[in-house]
Motif scaffolding. Structure first.
Motif, short mmCIF file in Angstrom:
data_model
loop_
_atom_site.label_atom_id
_atom_site.label_comp_id
_atom_site.label_asym_id
_atom_site.label_seq_id
_atom_site.Cartn_x
_atom_site.Cartn_y
_atom_site.Cartn_z
N GLY A 155 11.05 -8.03 -2.90
CA GLY A 155 11.30 -9.06 -3.90
C GLY A 155 10.69 -10.40 -3.50
O GLY A 155 10.05 -11.09 -4.31
N ILE A 156 10.89 -10.77 -2.23
CA ILE A 156 10.32 -12.03 -1.74
C ILE A 156 8.79 -11.95 -1.72
O ILE A 156 8.10 -12.90 -2.09
N ALA A 157 8.25 -10.79 -1.30
CA ALA A 157 6.79 -10.62 -1.28
C ALA A 157 6.22 -10.73 -2.69
O ALA A 157 5.13 -11.30 -2.89
N THR A 158 6.95 -10.23 -3.69
CA THR A 158 6.50 -10.31 -5.09
C THR A 158 6.41 -11.76 -5.54
O THR A 158 5.52 -12.13 -6.30
N ILE A 159 7.34 -12.58 -5.05
CA ILE A 159 7.35 -14.01 -5.43
C ILE A 159 6.22 -14.75 -4.72
O ILE A 159 5.47 -15.51 -5.34
N LEU A 160 6.09 -14.52 -3.40
CA LEU A 160 5.15 -15.29 -2.59
C LEU A 160 3.71 -14.79 -2.70
O LEU A 160 2.77 -15.59 -2.65
N TYR A 161 3.54 -13.47 -2.81
CA TYR A 161 2.21 -12.87 -2.85
C TYR A 161 2.12 -11.90 -4.03
O TYR A 161 2.12 -10.68 -3.84
N PRO A 162 2.04 -12.43 -5.25
CA PRO A 162 2.04 -11.55 -6.44
C PRO A 162 0.70 -10.85 -6.63
O PRO A 162 -0.17 -11.32 -7.36
N LEU A 163 0.54 -9.73 -5.97
CA LEU A 163 -0.70 -8.97 -6.12
C LEU A 163 -0.38 -7.51 -6.43
O LEU A 163 0.74 -7.06 -6.24
N THR A 164 -1.40 -6.81 -6.92
CA THR A 164 -1.23 -5.38 -7.21
C THR A 164 -2.27 -4.59 -6.42
O THR A 164 -3.41 -5.04 -6.24
N ILE A 165 -1.86 -3.42 -5.96
CA ILE A 165 -2.74 -2.50 -5.25
C ILE A 165 -2.69 -1.17 -5.98
O ILE A 165 -1.62 -0.57 -6.09
N PHE A 166 -3.83 -0.74 -6.53
CA PHE A 166 -3.88 0.47 -7.35
C PHE A 166 -2.84 0.39 -8.48
O PHE A 166 -2.08 1.33 -8.72
N SER A 167 -2.80 -0.74 -9.14
CA SER A 167 -1.96 -0.99 -10.32
C SER A 167 -0.46 -1.10 -10.01
O SER A 167 0.34 -1.16 -10.93
N LEU A 168 -0.08 -1.13 -8.74
CA LEU A 168 1.33 -1.27 -8.38
C LEU A 168 1.53 -2.55 -7.58
O LEU A 168 0.77 -2.86 -6.67
N ASN A 169 2.60 -3.31 -7.95
CA ASN A 169 2.96 -4.48 -7.17
C ASN A 169 3.85 -4.05 -5.99
O ASN A 169 4.07 -2.86 -5.77
N TRP A 170 4.36 -5.03 -5.25
CA TRP A 170 5.18 -4.71 -4.08
C TRP A 170 6.39 -3.87 -4.45
O TRP A 170 6.73 -2.91 -3.76
N LEU A 171 7.07 -4.25 -5.53
CA LEU A 171 8.26 -3.51 -5.95
C LEU A 171 7.90 -2.11 -6.43
O LEU A 171 8.66 -1.16 -6.24
N GLY A 172 6.73 -1.98 -7.05
CA GLY A 172 6.27 -0.67 -7.48
C GLY A 172 6.05 0.27 -6.31
O GLY A 172 6.50 1.43 -6.32
N TRP A 173 5.37 -0.23 -5.29
CA TRP A 173 5.16 0.59 -4.09
C TRP A 173 6.49 0.91 -3.40
O TRP A 173 6.68 2.00 -2.87
N LEU A 174 7.39 -0.06 -3.43
CA LEU A 174 8.69 0.17 -2.79
C LEU A 174 9.46 1.27 -3.50
O LEU A 174 10.02 2.18 -2.86
N LEU A 175 9.49 1.24 -4.83
CA LEU A 175 10.22 2.29 -5.56
C LEU A 175 9.55 3.64 -5.40
O LEU A 175 10.22 4.68 -5.37
N LEU A 176 8.23 3.65 -5.30
CA LEU A 176 7.54 4.91 -5.02
C LEU A 176 7.98 5.45 -3.65
O LEU A 176 8.25 6.65 -3.50
N LEU A 177 8.09 4.55 -2.68
CA LEU A 177 8.57 4.94 -1.35
C LEU A 177 10.00 5.47 -1.44
O LEU A 177 10.34 6.48 -0.82
N PHE A 178 10.85 4.78 -2.22
CA PHE A 178 12.23 5.24 -2.40
C PHE A 178 12.27 6.64 -2.99
O PHE A 178 13.10 7.47 -2.61
#
Length: 198
Positions: A155-178
């Protein structure tokens, strides 16, 4: 689980807070309900894209969730009813927070559903082990404490570094990991309990 292994080491820091909570007459059930309210708030805040406040609400949820058990142990007030309430609230907390993230559009819904099912199945199998007489088992690669800390970091990374990698933001990658590691954890717990029942 990784973070739960450090619980004995952080106990010394929690003890003053536990004593303060007891002096304030905060019961374990009050703290559990506070955790429930904080998780519902976190889900809503993620839904409305207020990530900073959502992270703060997740932190409050994590704190209250750690404190309720600690207060119960210190006051020797553990009960089956309190334990049941705690586990029910934890599952709703998982639902509120993860659903809030993907319902907001921060993460596409298939990844959100994968994460939610992985988290719920791993948690279910941890307690189902007790129901079949093996005893609770919370082993595996991803536990609840890990998830809460990772949500705060992402969540903090999404605020400070709002970027996407292969169409997923930090929270997207995190939920994929979950999703991936949640189901892997569920499989690990299933295999452990299955062996113990032989």
């Amino acid at each position: 689980m990784t973070l739960d292994q450090f619980r004995p080491h952080v106990k010394v820091y929690f003890d003053p807070l536990v004593r303060f909570a007891i002096r304030c007459r905060l019961t374990p059930n009050i703290l559990t309900i506070a955790a429930f309210i904080a998780s519902a708030a976190a889900g809503l805040l993620f839904y409305f894209r207020l990530e900073l406040w959502a992270v703060l609400a997740v932190a409050i949820n994590a704190f209250c969730d750690a404190m309720d058990g600690a207060v119960a142990r210190e006051t020797k007030s553990q009960s089956l009813r309190g334990d049941f309430l705690d586990h029910a609230v934890d599952r709703y907390a998982d639902i509120f927070i993860i659903t809030g993230i993907f319902a907001s559009g921060l993460v596409i819904w298939p990844i959100g559903v994968l994460a939610l099912t992985g988290v719920l199945m791993s948690s279910y199998l941890g307690t189902q082990a007790q129901a079949v007489g093996v005893g609770r088992y919370y082993g595996g690669v991803l536990g609840r404490a890990d998830r809460l800390v990772l949500i705060m970091v992402a969540g903090i990374a999404t605020i400070l570094y709002p970027l996407t990698i292969f169409s997923l933001n930090w929270l997207g990658w995190l939920l994929l990991l979950f999703g991936v590691f949640g189901h892997l954890t569920a499989f690990q717990r299933f295999a452990y309990v299955w062996r113990k029942m032989e």
